[in-house]
Write a protein that holds these residues in place. Structure first.
Motif, short mmCIF file in Angstrom:
data_model
loop_
_atom_site.label_atom_id
_atom_site.label_comp_id
_atom_site.label_asym_id
_atom_site.label_seq_id
_atom_site.Cartn_x
_atom_site.Cartn_y
_atom_site.Cartn_z
N ASP A 16 0.89 -1.18 0.04
CA ASP A 16 -0.09 0.11 -0.05
C ASP A 16 0.94 1.20 0.02
O ASP A 16 2.30 1.25 0.18
CB ASP A 16 -0.97 -0.15 1.15
N SER A 17 -0.13 2.40 -0.02
CA SER A 17 0.85 3.93 -0.29
C SER A 17 0.08 4.52 1.14
O SER A 17 -0.71 4.42 1.39
CB SER A 17 0.62 4.49 -1.34
N LEU A 18 1.10 5.38 1.50
CA LEU A 18 0.64 6.57 2.44
C LEU A 18 1.37 7.82 2.26
O LEU A 18 2.68 7.83 1.65
CB LEU A 18 1.11 5.98 3.77
N ARG A 19 1.04 8.78 2.71
CA ARG A 19 1.36 10.11 2.38
C ARG A 19 1.48 10.94 3.76
O ARG A 19 0.40 10.99 4.41
CB ARG A 19 0.72 11.12 1.22
N ARG A 67 11.07 4.37 -3.67
CA ARG A 67 9.82 3.92 -3.23
C ARG A 67 9.14 5.30 -2.67
O ARG A 67 7.91 5.53 -2.59
CB ARG A 67 9.63 2.73 -2.24
N PHE A 68 9.93 6.11 -1.89
CA PHE A 68 9.74 7.24 -1.34
C PHE A 68 9.87 8.47 -1.98
O PHE A 68 10.92 8.66 -2.68
CB PHE A 68 10.22 7.49 0.16
N THR A 69 9.20 9.49 -1.87
CA THR A 69 9.45 10.69 -2.54
C THR A 69 8.91 12.10 -1.37
O THR A 69 8.11 12.10 -0.80
CB THR A 69 8.35 10.94 -3.74
N ILE A 70 10.09 12.75 -1.03
CA ILE A 70 10.04 13.89 -0.24
C ILE A 70 9.91 15.18 -1.29
O ILE A 70 10.32 15.27 -2.32
CB ILE A 70 11.10 14.05 0.68
N TYR A 80 6.25 16.78 2.40
CA TYR A 80 5.32 15.63 2.35
C TYR A 80 6.43 14.49 2.24
O TYR A 80 7.73 14.75 1.86
CB TYR A 80 4.72 15.69 1.05
N LEU A 81 6.10 13.30 2.72
CA LEU A 81 6.79 12.33 2.22
C LEU A 81 5.78 11.13 1.70
O LEU A 81 4.76 10.55 2.46
CB LEU A 81 7.33 11.66 3.42
N GLN A 82 5.75 10.76 0.40
CA GLN A 82 4.80 9.92 -0.29
C GLN A 82 5.62 8.61 -0.24
O GLN A 82 6.86 8.35 -0.65
CB GLN A 82 4.79 10.33 -1.61
N MET A 83 5.07 7.30 0.36
CA MET A 83 5.49 6.39 0.60
C MET A 83 4.57 5.44 -0.14
O MET A 83 3.49 5.13 0.19
CB MET A 83 5.49 5.83 1.86
N ASN A 84 5.49 4.77 -1.22
CA ASN A 84 4.77 3.70 -2.08
C ASN A 84 5.45 2.43 -1.78
O ASN A 84 6.66 2.15 -1.09
CB ASN A 84 4.95 4.14 -3.27
N SER A 85 4.70 1.18 -2.34
CA SER A 85 4.97 -0.12 -2.05
C SER A 85 5.72 -0.36 -0.45
O SER A 85 6.92 -0.82 -0.46
CB SER A 85 6.22 -0.34 -3.19
N LEU A 86 4.87 0.07 0.31
CA LEU A 86 5.30 -0.27 1.72
C LEU A 86 5.42 -1.62 2.19
O LEU A 86 4.72 -2.57 1.85
CB LEU A 86 4.25 0.35 2.66
#
Length: 124
Positions: A16-19, A67-70, A80-86
């Motif tokens: 899943d993803s979270l921001r 996987r992550f984007t700041i 922000y910290l977009q976290m994908n493929s957790l």
């Protein structure tokens, strides 16, 4: 003085993803490098990602690359910290941080200001 308030953590499943968001107080947000750190149970706090004042350059820990984007919005005093493929190993308390020096943030890992943290739990 900068006050930081994180939000966006929660319980998610692997993949899943979270921001995460972090709002900073004050009118000098754009003069600070911003970053994210995390601390898992029984482990030391570790650097995750950092971004320079203007947002044009970012640095990531190996665990976050790809996987992550700041990102940051200086008009909203928010990073922000977009976290994908957790993954389950991403489970930790995530902290927002600020420092006038990008080097202090991403190399020394000892920024001046910290938020209170937000819990991210990734189930398998």
């Amino acid at each position: 003085q900068v006050q930081l308030v994180e939000s966006g953590g929660g319980l998610v499943q692997a993949g899943d993803s979270l921001r995460l968001s972090c709002v900073a107080s004050g009118r000098t947000f754009s003069t600070y490098a911003m970053g994210w750190f995390r601390q898992a149970p029984g482990k030391e706090r570790e650097f995750v990602a950092g971004i320079i004042r203007g947002g044009g350059s970012q640095l990531y820990a190996d665990s976050a690359k790809g996987r992550f984007t700041i990102s940051r919005d200086n008009a909203k005093n928010t990073v922000y910290l977009q976290m994908n493929s957790l993954k389950p190993e991403d489970t930790a308390v995530y902290y927002c941080a600020a420092d006038a020096s990008f080097h202090q943030m991403v190399e020394v890992h000892n920024p001046d200001y910290w938020g209170q943290g937000t819990q991210v739990t990734v189930s398998s």
